[in-house]
Design a protein around this motif. Structure first.
Motif, mmCIF file in Angstrom:
data_model
loop_
_atom_site.group_PDB
_atom_site.id
_atom_site.type_symbol
_atom_site.label_atom_id
_atom_site.label_comp_id
_atom_site.label_asym_id
_atom_site.label_seq_id
_atom_site.Cartn_x
_atom_site.Cartn_y
_atom_site.Cartn_z
ATOM 1 N N ILE A 366 8.935 9.360 4.477
ATOM 2 C CA ILE A 366 9.314 8.798 3.174
ATOM 3 C C ILE A 366 8.413 7.623 2.823
ATOM 4 O O ILE A 366 8.125 7.383 1.641
ATOM 5 C CB ILE A 366 10.796 8.391 3.171
ATOM 6 C CG1 ILE A 366 11.680 9.602 3.473
ATOM 7 C CG2 ILE A 366 11.194 7.801 1.820
ATOM 8 C CD1 ILE A 366 11.508 10.744 2.499
ATOM 9 N N ARG A 367 7.911 6.893 3.820
ATOM 10 C CA ARG A 367 6.926 5.850 3.541
ATOM 11 C C ARG A 367 5.666 6.453 2.938
ATOM 12 O O ARG A 367 5.044 5.879 2.043
ATOM 13 C CB ARG A 367 6.578 5.114 4.840
ATOM 14 C CG ARG A 367 7.515 3.956 5.143
ATOM 15 C CD ARG A 367 7.056 2.705 4.381
ATOM 16 N NE ARG A 367 8.003 1.640 4.539
ATOM 17 C CZ ARG A 367 8.104 0.890 5.631
ATOM 18 N NH1 ARG A 367 7.316 1.114 6.651
ATOM 19 N NH2 ARG A 367 8.993 -0.071 5.688
ATOM 20 N N PRO A 371 5.366 4.635 -1.023
ATOM 21 C CA PRO A 371 4.936 3.409 -0.333
ATOM 22 C C PRO A 371 5.733 2.166 -0.725
ATOM 23 O O PRO A 371 5.740 1.189 0.021
ATOM 24 C CB PRO A 371 3.462 3.273 -0.757
ATOM 25 C CG PRO A 371 3.035 4.645 -1.162
ATOM 26 C CD PRO A 371 4.252 5.276 -1.757
ATOM 27 N N SER A 372 6.403 2.180 -1.871
ATOM 28 C CA SER A 372 7.184 1.005 -2.278
ATOM 29 C C SER A 372 8.385 0.771 -1.369
ATOM 30 O O SER A 372 8.911 -0.342 -1.317
ATOM 31 C CB SER A 372 7.658 1.174 -3.725
ATOM 32 O OG SER A 372 8.650 2.181 -3.825
ATOM 33 N N GLY A 373 8.848 1.802 -0.657
ATOM 34 C CA GLY A 373 9.983 1.650 0.249
ATOM 35 C C GLY A 373 11.341 1.735 -0.425
ATOM 36 O O GLY A 373 12.372 1.626 0.250
ATOM 37 N N VAL A 374 11.381 1.948 -1.738
ATOM 38 C CA VAL A 374 12.659 1.974 -2.460
ATOM 39 C C VAL A 374 13.471 3.210 -2.065
ATOM 40 O O VAL A 374 14.675 3.112 -1.780
ATOM 41 C CB VAL A 374 12.412 1.947 -3.982
ATOM 42 C CG1 VAL A 374 13.725 2.110 -4.736
ATOM 43 C CG2 VAL A 374 11.740 0.641 -4.377
ATOM 44 N N VAL A 379 18.003 6.002 0.915
ATOM 45 C CA VAL A 379 18.520 7.178 1.629
ATOM 46 C C VAL A 379 18.947 6.858 3.054
ATOM 47 O O VAL A 379 19.747 7.594 3.634
ATOM 48 C CB VAL A 379 17.475 8.321 1.637
ATOM 49 C CG1 VAL A 379 17.112 8.724 0.230
ATOM 50 C CG2 VAL A 379 16.237 7.938 2.422
ATOM 51 N N THR A 380 18.433 5.780 3.646
ATOM 52 C CA THR A 380 18.755 5.494 5.049
ATOM 53 C C THR A 380 19.911 4.523 5.218
ATOM 54 O O THR A 380 20.240 4.167 6.353
ATOM 55 C CB THR A 380 17.514 4.936 5.770
ATOM 56 O OG1 THR A 380 17.043 3.760 5.076
ATOM 57 C CG2 THR A 380 16.414 5.972 5.843
ATOM 58 N N ALA A 447 9.887 -7.388 -2.361
ATOM 59 C CA ALA A 447 9.081 -6.153 -2.349
ATOM 60 C C ALA A 447 8.104 -6.128 -1.188
ATOM 61 O O ALA A 447 7.877 -5.087 -0.567
ATOM 62 C CB ALA A 447 8.336 -6.012 -3.674
ATOM 63 N N SER A 448 7.492 -7.271 -0.864
ATOM 64 C CA SER A 448 6.512 -7.298 0.226
ATOM 65 C C SER A 448 7.173 -6.991 1.563
ATOM 66 O O SER A 448 6.604 -6.295 2.406
ATOM 67 C CB SER A 448 5.814 -8.659 0.267
ATOM 68 O OG SER A 448 6.764 -9.688 0.489
#
Length: 775
Positions: A366-367, A371-374, A379-380, A447-448
């Motif tokens: 999913i990364r 790449p934003s990680g949203v 989902v996790t 976000a970072s």
């Protein structure tokens, strides 16, 4: 008496001759020269407006009563594709012929309309022809039969099959069946189908009926073909990228076929016809969106399997990444994947290591997808919550971190982190590569941090504290050091150095001391065994002690074991030698830990075994007395009877001790002992004891012990203030309890601790308030 003069009758007959529609016919022999006279009569009478309106009304009536019923009469419900193809072709041809019969009369109507004084348009259209086409279209669509789309579907299905077969398999042998029209090659009608197809579409375009009559059927058919093609090509294959192939198929097959529909057989739209170009362009946009939408939905349904097979399934992830930005299925992806994870992972039937493996694969895949990680954060959430409540999660994570070989993904991640630790400056995102967060991103989350958190950090964040993982590693390391006969300190030091890079040196200082104790113990054992006094006192057996620094090792389980007197004397002598060597230090023995190498002789048999101190003590008592009851062993060994009953089964399994009566055990002597062993004079066996459970207190037990320091403060608060809510107790503990670093208590831990006290009736919880029970 006639109200109409003979002269007017003559005029009316001439008008009927020019416009036979007034008598419900459309065929006329009136020439253009003859119509000039009629036009003069109409203009002279000043009735051109009324005649025009009357003609239009009769055209509507004729189309409604004659043309439309005849056209729809051909639309019968048939099953055979070729029959439906023929019916639609015949219906369009008849309609086209009927429309063409109006051509002469429409020319005359144009002249008449131009002479009208009111400049009135026909149904808002700019000219007579457009108004006539509008009448045809509106009348036909007002009489649509229920199953009109069946023969239209047959028509386009057969033609597409022919076109697709021509595109994919232009060379066809004579001994096979044609895959376009499904006839024998000798009876192939593909060329006829193509000719009729082009001619029929051209006529529909001329009558401006193509999109209005066939548009929805055509769209549905193409969507069905796109869906079936995607299913056939992409189902079950994740290691190959398909999106480029699908785009090429859509462009070269579907769009070429559509272009030929709109352009009467030509593969390119006419450069001067903007209407056709716009229609094809809009259809192309819709089909591309539908292609991406359908492919994305297929991959979303398969996403759990794609994740499990990652990184082999990376091409499928790349396709999904490309498509998800072109569709509105991002929320659907989050919902479906979250549901799949909950259904297939989060239940007691799945082992914790398997859940962690799937969780790690989810993070990596999913990364790559987002790449934003949203999406990953969304989902996790259920996975993190479930892992937090599993008791063996931390131990499984730590075990995986220190596993050897290529099978451990967390160990690889730890090594990867160590390799990249010097490149932190290069990881910073360049300003010109910055992209904003997606619209569904949580604005409260940095976000970072979401983008840079690695896999190990996300596992640590499940619990929110590194201390729990470090303590669990310390416990695991202690178990490993105590269980290994030969300790591979180089391997353990390598693991420790990797963990120090990840968690910091201060967090793992205790583990460093533990490994140092191992090397120091080897040196001290060698020095004590060289002591002449110790050798003179102890010549029956040798003992090697693992000397541990008490304040650095994790706490042990509270177990009692009274050793035989000769063993205790040997330990006392070892202690005195150690005190002589170390001065002001002494030893506090843990008799239940370690391994004992023993040699047993029964009759003519000799056994060599490696057992726990407990089992060695049991068999030594049977050396002095062949029969013991559990109560007698309990008295001499200081071990609970329940523990004795469970652990004595080891010697029963070896065939050396048998149960003579209830809780009465006897040594098996002579030929009956170890009957399953070979009858050789000397039988050597190195047998691992069946004790596999940890001798260390678990991280949970350790934390429970640490939290007991709060109990006296809590009792004092509730004694003075009667009752308090959880948040108030937590705030007061932070203010007044003098806590050492690392012993902070979170609200969640405090709630669990207080709930434990409620279950043991040391507290009462009522109305959201905790209070002491009344005595």
């Amino acid at each position: 008496m006639s109200l109409i003069s003979d002269e007017h009758k003559v005029y009316w007959n001439k008008i009927n001759y020019a416009f036979p529609i007034l008598n419900d016919t459309i065929v006329s022999d009136c020439t253009d020269l003859e119509y000039i006279e009629v036009q003069q009569i109409i203009t002279g009478l000043g009735i051109q407006n009324k005649i025009r309106d009357l003609i239009v009304t009769h055209i509507e009536k004729y189309v409604r009563q004659q043309v439309a019923p005849q056209f729809w009469a051909k639309f019968s419900k048939v099953e055979e594709e070729i029959k439906g193809f023929q019916l639609f072709k015949s219906a369009v041809n008849d309609l086209y012929d009927a429309v063409n019969k109006f051509s002469g009369m429409l020319r005359r109507l144009i002249i008449l309309n131009n002479s009208c004084s009111d400049n009135k348009t026909i149904f808002g259209e700019r000219d007579v022809i457009s108004g006539f086409i509008l009448i045809i279209r509106a009348t036909l669509l007002s009489q649509l039969p229920v199953d009109f789309n069946i023969i239209i579907f047959h028509f386009y299905k057969l033609s597409f099959n022919v076109f697709d077969n021509e595109y994919e398999s232009p060379d066809m042998s004579e001994d096979v069946m044609c895959s376009g029209c499904w006839n024998d090659y000798s009876e192939c009608i593909c060329s006829y189908v193509v000719k009729v197809f082009y001619e029929t579409n051209r006529k529909l375009m001329e009558m401006q009926l193509l999109e209005r009559l066939t548009g929805q059927v055509l769209t549905n058919f193409i969507q069905v073909r796109v869906e079936s093609h995607i299913q056939r090509v992409c189902t079950g294959t994740f290691d190959v990228s398909h999106i480029a192939h699908l785009e090429n198929w859509l462009e070269t097959t579907v769009m070429t076929w559509l272009t030929r529909i709109y352009c009467g057989g030509s593969s390119k739209p006419p450069p001067d016809n903007k209407n056709i170009q716009n229609a094809i362009y809009k259809f192309k946009q819709k089909l591309h969106y539908f292609l991406y939408h359908t492919y994305t939905k297929l991959r979303i349904d398969q996403l759990f399997n794609i994740i499990i097979e990652y990184p082999d399934s990376q091409p499928a992830i790349d396709d999904l990444k490309q498509c998800i930005d072109k569709t509105d299925l991002r929320p659907t992806l989050c919902r479906v994947l979250q549901s799949a994870l909950e259904t297939r992972l989060l239940h007691p039937g799945v082992n914790t290591p398997d859940i962690l493996t799937a969780y790690v694969a989810t993070i990596r895949s999913i990364r790559h997808l987002d790449p934003s990680g949203v999406i990953l954060d969304t989902v996790t959430k259920p996975v993190r919550s479930y892992l937090r409540n599993r008791e063996d999660t931390v131990r499984s994570v730590v075990s995986s971190l220190t596993e050897e070989g290529s099978g451990s993904e967390l160990a690889e991640e730890l090594a990867k982190f160590a390799a990249e630790v010097d490149d932190d400056g290069e990881k910073e995102e360049a300003w010109d590569e910055w992209v904003p967060d997606p619209v569904d991103a949580d604005p409260k989350v940095n976000a970072s941090n979401r983008k840079t958190s690695d896999i190990i950090s996300m596992l640590v964040n499940v619990y929110g504290s590194k201390e729990l993982f470090v303590n669990e590693y310390r416990t695991l390391l202690a178990d490993r050091l105590l269980a290994q006969g030969v300790i591979n300190t180089e391997k353990e030091i390598r693991h420790l150095e990797l963990l120090k890079l990840r968690f910091g040196e201060s967090q793992l200082h205790n583990c460093e001391v533990m490994l140092k104790d191992i090397s120091d113990s080897k040196r001290i054992n060698a020095l004590i065994h060289q002591d002449q006094t110790f050798q003179e006192l102890n010549n029956k057996f040798t003992a090697n002690a693992m000397i541990m620094s008490a304040q650095f090792w994790p706490p042990f389980k509270d177990e009692s074991l009274e050793l035989p007197e000769e063993i205790k004397q040997h330990f006392d002598a070892y202690t005195k030698s150690y005190e002589a060597l170390k001065g002001n230090r002494t030893l506090n023995w843990k008799p239940h830990l370690g391994n004992v190498n023993i040699e047993i002789e029964i009759g003519e048999k000799k056994l060599e075994l490696t057992v726990s101190p407990f089992n060695a003590t049991v068999i030594m008592h049977f050396q002095s007395k062949p029969e013991w009851s559990l109560d007698e062993l309990h008295q001499v060994m200081k071990v609970p009877i329940t523990v004795l009953r469970r652990k004595i089964t080891y010697w029963q399994s070896q065939g050396i001790i048998s149960e003579k009566g209830t809780d009465l055990y006897v040594l098996v002597e002579g030929s009956d002992a170890k009957s399953n062993v070979s009858t050789n004079q000397v039988q050597e066996m190195i047998c691992e004891d069946d004790e596999s459970e940890s001798v260390m207190a678990s991280a949970h037990d350790q934390r429970e012990g640490e939290l007991q320091v709060f109990w006296s403060y809590i009792v004092g608060m509730l004694t003075n203030l009667d009752c308090l809510p959880l948040d108030r107790i937590h705030q007061m503990l932070k203010m007044f309890a003098a806590l050492a670093p690392g012993t902070e208590c979170s609200v969640q831990e405090l709630r669990q601790f207080l709930d434990t006290k409620v279950r043991t009736h040391q507290l009462v919880f009522q109305g959201g308030m905790y209070k002491l029970p009344k005595t």
